[in-house]
Design a protein around this motif. Structure first.
Motif, PDB file in Angstrom:
ATOM      1  N   ASN A 195       0.809  -1.219   0.000  1.00 16.47           N
ATOM      2  CA  ASN A 195       0.000   0.000   0.000  1.00 16.47           C
ATOM      3  C   ASN A 195       0.843   1.269   0.000  1.00 16.47           C
ATOM      4  O   ASN A 195       0.423   2.306  -0.510  1.00 16.47           O
ATOM      5  CB  ASN A 195      -0.943   0.006   1.206  1.00 16.47           C
ATOM      6  CG  ASN A 195      -2.240  -0.739   0.930  1.00 16.47           C
ATOM      7  OD1 ASN A 195      -2.596  -0.981  -0.219  1.00 16.47           O
ATOM      8  ND2 ASN A 195      -2.938  -1.115   1.995  1.00 16.47           N
ATOM      9  N   ILE A 196       2.048   1.204   0.578  1.00 17.94           N
ATOM     10  CA  ILE A 196       2.897   2.386   0.648  1.00 17.94           C
ATOM     11  C   ILE A 196       3.197   2.936  -0.741  1.00 17.94           C
ATOM     12  O   ILE A 196       3.458   4.139  -0.901  1.00 17.94           O
ATOM     13  CB  ILE A 196       4.212   2.074   1.412  1.00 17.94           C
ATOM     14  CG1 ILE A 196       5.066   3.338   1.597  1.00 17.94           C
ATOM     15  CG2 ILE A 196       5.016   1.003   0.699  1.00 17.94           C
ATOM     16  CD1 ILE A 196       4.399   4.435   2.388  1.00 17.94           C
ATOM     17  N   LYS A 198       1.248   3.602  -3.055  1.00 18.37           N
ATOM     18  CA  LYS A 198       0.280   4.655  -3.396  1.00 18.37           C
ATOM     19  C   LYS A 198       0.794   6.010  -2.930  1.00 18.37           C
ATOM     20  O   LYS A 198       0.714   7.012  -3.645  1.00 18.37           O
ATOM     21  CB  LYS A 198      -1.073   4.367  -2.754  1.00 18.37           C
ATOM     22  CG  LYS A 198      -1.756   3.087  -3.212  1.00 18.37           C
ATOM     23  CD  LYS A 198      -3.046   2.866  -2.431  1.00 18.37           C
ATOM     24  CE  LYS A 198      -3.686   1.546  -2.766  1.00 18.37           C
ATOM     25  NZ  LYS A 198      -4.902   1.278  -1.971  1.00 18.37           N
ATOM     26  N   LYS A 199       1.328   6.028  -1.701  1.00 16.23           N
ATOM     27  CA  LYS A 199       1.878   7.269  -1.157  1.00 16.23           C
ATOM     28  C   LYS A 199       3.144   7.696  -1.896  1.00 16.23           C
ATOM     29  O   LYS A 199       3.369   8.878  -2.172  1.00 16.23           O
ATOM     30  CB  LYS A 199       2.175   7.094   0.329  1.00 16.23           C
ATOM     31  CG  LYS A 199       0.936   6.999   1.211  1.00 16.23           C
ATOM     32  CD  LYS A 199       0.280   8.365   1.367  1.00 16.23           C
ATOM     33  CE  LYS A 199      -0.808   8.326   2.426  1.00 16.23           C
ATOM     34  NZ  LYS A 199      -1.415   9.667   2.649  1.00 16.23           N
ATOM     35  N   ALA A 202       2.171   9.234  -5.161  1.00 10.69           N
ATOM     36  CA  ALA A 202       1.642  10.586  -4.992  1.00 10.69           C
ATOM     37  C   ALA A 202       2.740  11.578  -4.652  1.00 10.69           C
ATOM     38  O   ALA A 202       2.757  12.711  -5.155  1.00 10.69           O
ATOM     39  CB  ALA A 202       0.571  10.583  -3.896  1.00 10.69           C
ATOM     40  N   ALA A 203       3.682  11.157  -3.788  1.00 10.11           N
ATOM     41  CA  ALA A 203       4.768  12.055  -3.390  1.00 10.11           C
ATOM     42  C   ALA A 203       5.659  12.403  -4.574  1.00 10.11           C
ATOM     43  O   ALA A 203       6.018  13.572  -4.783  1.00 10.11           O
ATOM     44  CB  ALA A 203       5.585  11.414  -2.275  1.00 10.11           C
ATOM     45  N   PRO A 355       4.694   2.389   7.875  1.00  6.04           N
ATOM     46  CA  PRO A 355       3.387   2.130   7.268  1.00  6.04           C
ATOM     47  C   PRO A 355       3.055   0.648   7.338  1.00  6.04           C
ATOM     48  O   PRO A 355       3.937  -0.181   7.588  1.00  6.04           O
ATOM     49  CB  PRO A 355       3.590   2.579   5.820  1.00  6.04           C
ATOM     50  CG  PRO A 355       5.043   2.386   5.575  1.00  6.04           C
ATOM     51  CD  PRO A 355       5.723   2.678   6.885  1.00  6.04           C
ATOM     52  N   GLU A 495       3.300  14.301   1.449  1.00  2.41           N
ATOM     53  CA  GLU A 495       2.641  13.000   1.347  1.00  2.41           C
ATOM     54  C   GLU A 495       3.266  11.956   2.269  1.00  2.41           C
ATOM     55  O   GLU A 495       2.595  11.013   2.694  1.00  2.41           O
ATOM     56  CB  GLU A 495       2.712  12.494  -0.097  1.00  2.41           C
ATOM     57  CG  GLU A 495       1.854  13.270  -1.078  1.00  2.41           C
ATOM     58  CD  GLU A 495       0.379  12.896  -0.960  1.00  2.41           C
ATOM     59  OE1 GLU A 495       0.076  11.921  -0.259  1.00  2.41           O
ATOM     60  OE2 GLU A 495      -0.450  13.583  -1.578  1.00  2.41           O
ATOM     61  N   LEU A 496       4.554  12.089   2.567  1.00  3.08           N
ATOM     62  CA  LEU A 496       5.251  11.087   3.363  1.00  3.08           C
ATOM     63  C   LEU A 496       5.468  11.509   4.813  1.00  3.08           C
ATOM     64  O   LEU A 496       6.034  10.743   5.607  1.00  3.08           O
ATOM     65  CB  LEU A 496       6.609  10.762   2.718  1.00  3.08           C
ATOM     66  CG  LEU A 496       6.556  10.243   1.267  1.00  3.08           C
ATOM     67  CD1 LEU A 496       7.959   9.988   0.756  1.00  3.08           C
ATOM     68  CD2 LEU A 496       5.695   8.998   1.157  1.00  3.08           C
ATOM     69  N   GLU A 498       3.602  11.716   7.406  1.00  7.97           N
ATOM     70  CA  GLU A 498       3.004  10.904   8.472  1.00  7.97           C
ATOM     71  C   GLU A 498       3.878   9.711   8.863  1.00  7.97           C
ATOM     72  O   GLU A 498       3.741   9.165   9.966  1.00  7.97           O
ATOM     73  CB  GLU A 498       1.617  10.401   8.047  1.00  7.97           C
ATOM     74  CG  GLU A 498       1.641   9.460   6.858  1.00  7.97           C
ATOM     75  CD  GLU A 498       0.242   9.003   6.467  1.00  7.97           C
ATOM     76  OE1 GLU A 498      -0.375   8.247   7.254  1.00  7.97           O
ATOM     77  OE2 GLU A 498      -0.213   9.406   5.367  1.00  7.97           O
ATOM     78  N   TYR A 499       4.804   9.319   7.978  1.00 11.81           N
ATOM     79  CA  TYR A 499       5.670   8.177   8.278  1.00 11.81           C
ATOM     80  C   TYR A 499       6.992   8.590   8.924  1.00 11.81           C
ATOM     81  O   TYR A 499       7.826   7.753   9.255  1.00 11.81           O
ATOM     82  CB  TYR A 499       5.944   7.379   7.013  1.00 11.81           C
ATOM     83  CG  TYR A 499       4.677   6.918   6.332  1.00 11.81           C
ATOM     84  CD1 TYR A 499       3.753   6.125   7.005  1.00 11.81           C
ATOM     85  CD2 TYR A 499       4.390   7.304   5.031  1.00 11.81           C
ATOM     86  CE1 TYR A 499       2.571   5.721   6.401  1.00 11.81           C
ATOM     87  CE2 TYR A 499       3.211   6.904   4.411  1.00 11.81           C
ATOM     88  CZ  TYR A 499       2.300   6.117   5.098  1.00 11.81           C
ATOM     89  OH  TYR A 499       1.126   5.721   4.490  1.00 11.81           O
TER      90      TYR A 499
END
Length: 595
Positions: A195-196, A198-199, A202-203, A355, A495-496, A498-499
């Motif tokens: 799933n990562i 996707k982020k 986007a980033a 994530p 986009e990243l 939060e990690y």
């Protein structure tokens, strides 16, 4: 009474035993076990049974009109993957600009060549990068994006991704850029990416100047999901042997293995008559001769094709004399213009808030894989114009090998003009980044330095002398530093956040471009196992080795059909480009007329 399972296992065992006992000629085209089986003459003799050699051999024999003998240095085997026993054991000379480090020269050794050991990535470069081949080839050249696209399509059979996964992960593709007839598969893995991604998608696509490509084969760079060379039904590696040798049992397509070509034989007019070769494990034995009625074709790869030519007296005259080889054609470009992609293996990051790990993620997995191919204006938007201007103003002689003739210097100055334009283009890839986790490796896809391949004067028949001359042009260090700055900008994206990404290596103490350049000296590896350029397809007066028809200058009935003809790198792994070159070469060779 035995169970159905017992009967099935027994039957499979019997079939396996029968297959093991079959002569190889019944399983595929003929591998000749005895020298007595080799005919005196074939229409074509191909030196090298790798990616290019098997492709050309298949195409020349498919109509049944011509006979082909392939002479392969390695063995026939079932093992694939980066197994050292299936690779040549070569170490480069030290690179002074990279702290005198030496590097492994990674090449496949066996039927199928490097396609048996590579990472299976089916990438192609951008339109501008192939158009550069036409610019450097001359006004009548058709070696450009439009001239190669039909051969990219001819070379492959495309397998799309699972529709639900494609919709969820925004996997864009266009089958119009791919083929459907050759059993060399360009396939998306059918598993689920992490799933990562996707982020990460986007980033990266949110960075100014970074596009999202319509398809990995569209001639457009940016962010895209790419195919790999595997059979979509079984997951097995799809490579030159499975696509151009196995399952093509033809009486007119033969091979000898574990054999080394010592030299090409010429008549007084420098027309290739055939070759001499010896067993790899008994190089002191009496050479065997086989004649070529129509043509000798060299497909030994960018490292060994120049060696075959030089051992045959075609190459830089002074070097040949030092090695005790009689000079037949003084062709300085043979073994020069050596290029490869370079990389830093790791820019180390970790997630402070990891994530979820669902889905395999990572390159070369069962799932589709994501990559970013970045042009210089996106890489360093405030710096690329200055970099291009400084590069085009360089005196090329300062950074080139001392052995370069004035013609070769002139040829590089033309590359310099082309590259300066490409530095200003978003659609020329200077940085490749695989997107599967925090940090990662970074690649310089268009190094400005040039190396050499030379005979070992003390042992010409032994392994060649490989000199990458890594970072001999200091701008390669600066471009790698720019790549680090770009990766940091990407990892710092909203986009990243939060990690909580944190850089571990090289770390914040390496902050300025100058500091990162010095750090790069100890980190850069000047090879991603993508050697090209050592028998370049450019005019002879510009230091070239083969013409637009891939015929070797100063000779007749002699061609080169592998990665050594590429005048410059492309922003992609070389596998698919080699297949396209070989497909085009086969058509050129079949179209020739002979007296």
């Amino acid at each position: 009474m035995p169970s159905l399972k017992t009967i099935t296992v027994s039957l499979l065992a019997t079939i396996t035993q029968l297959a093991a006992g079959l002569p190889r000629s019944q399983l595929h085209a003929r591998i000749l076990g005895e020298q007595a089986d080799v005919k005196d003459e074939y229409d074509y003799v191909i030196i090298g049974g790798g990616t290019a050699g098997l492709t050309v051999g298949d195409r020349l024999t498919e109509n049944g009109k011509y006979s082909v003998l392939v002479i392969e240095y390695g063995v026939y085997h079932e093992q694939t993957g980066m197994d050292p026993s299936r690779m040549f054991n070569i170490t480069s000379t030290p690179s002074p600009s990279l702290n005198d480090r030496q590097f492994r020269v990674g090449l496949g050794c066996g039927v199928g060549g490097s396609s048996i050991v590579n990472g299976q990535l089916m990438l192609r470069g951008t339109k501008e990068e192939y158009d550069a081949w036409k610019t450097l080839g001359g006004i009548d050249s058709d070696w450009d994006w439009e001239g190669l696209l039909p051969y990219f399509k001819k070379a492959t059979t495309f397998s799309p991704p699972d529709k639900e996964i494609a919709d969820e992960f925004k996997i864009r593709y266009n089958a119009e850029y791919w083929g459907s007839e050759t059993p060399l598969y360009a396939a998306f893995g059918m598993g689920r990416p992490a799933n990562i991604t996707k982020k990460l998608h986007a980033a990266m696509s949110g960075i100014e100047g970074v596009t999202v490509a319509d398809d990995s084969g569209s001639g457009q760079n940016g962010v895209y999901w790419y195919t790999t060379s595997h059979d979509p039904a079984t997951g097995a590696r799809s490579y030159a042997r499975t696509s151009h040798w196995d399952n093509v049992p033809r009486d007119n397509y033969e091979m000898v293995i574990e054999s080394k070509v010592n030299r090409i034989l010429f008549d007084d007019d420098m027309a290739a008559l055939g070759v001499e070769y010896v067993p790899v494990n008994d190089t002191g034995s009496e050479p065997q001769r086989v004649n070529a009625k129509r043509e000798v074709i060299i497909a030994a790869g960018a490292i060994h094709t120049p060696q075959v030519l030089m051992l045959s007296g075609v190459g830089p005259g002074d070097d040949l004399k030092r090695a005790g080889v009689d000079v037949k054609v003084d062709l300085p470009g043979v073994g020069s213009n050596f290029q490869d992609h370079s990389y830093v293996p790791s820019i180390g990051y970790s997630w402070g808030n990891p994530p979820p790990t669902e889905g395999p993620g990572g390159p070369m997995t069962a799932a589709p894989n994501l990559v970013a191919m970045i042009g210089m204006p996106a890489l360093v938007p405030n710096h690329y114009e200055d970099l291009a201007a400084r590069y085009e103003q360089q005196d090329p002689k300062i950074h080139l090998p001392e052995s370069y003739t004035s013609e070769q210097v002139d040829g590089y100055s033309q590359q310099q003009a082309v590259y300066a334009r490409m530095m200003r283009s978003l659609n020329t890839t200077f940085n490749e980044m695989m997107l599967f986790g925090p940090g990662g490796s970074i690649q310089n896809m268009h190094p400005l330095s040039r190396g050499t391949i030379r005979l070992n004067a003390q042992d010409p028949q032994g392994q060649v002398v490989v000199d990458y001359r890594g970072a001999s042009n200091e701008l390669d260090l600066e471009i790698m530093a720019d790549n680090v700055h770009f990766l940091r900008r990407y990892m710092a994206s909203e986009e990243l956040a939060e990690y909580q990404p944190s850089e571990r290596y090289p770390g914040p103490s390496y902050n300025t471009t100058e500091q990162l350049m010095e750090w790069s000296r100890s980190q850069i590896i000047p090879s991603v196992y993508h050697p090209i350029g050592t028998c370049a397809k450019v005019p002879k007066e510009h230091g070239g080795c083969v013409d637009e028809q891939l015929s070797v200058y100063g000779t007749k009935k002699l061609s080169v059909v592998d990665a050594s003809i590429m005048p410059t790198t492309v922003g992609a792994t070389t596998q698919l480009s080699v297949y396209a070159v070989a497909e085009k070469a086969a058509d050129l060779i079949k179209a020739r007329t002979f007296d």
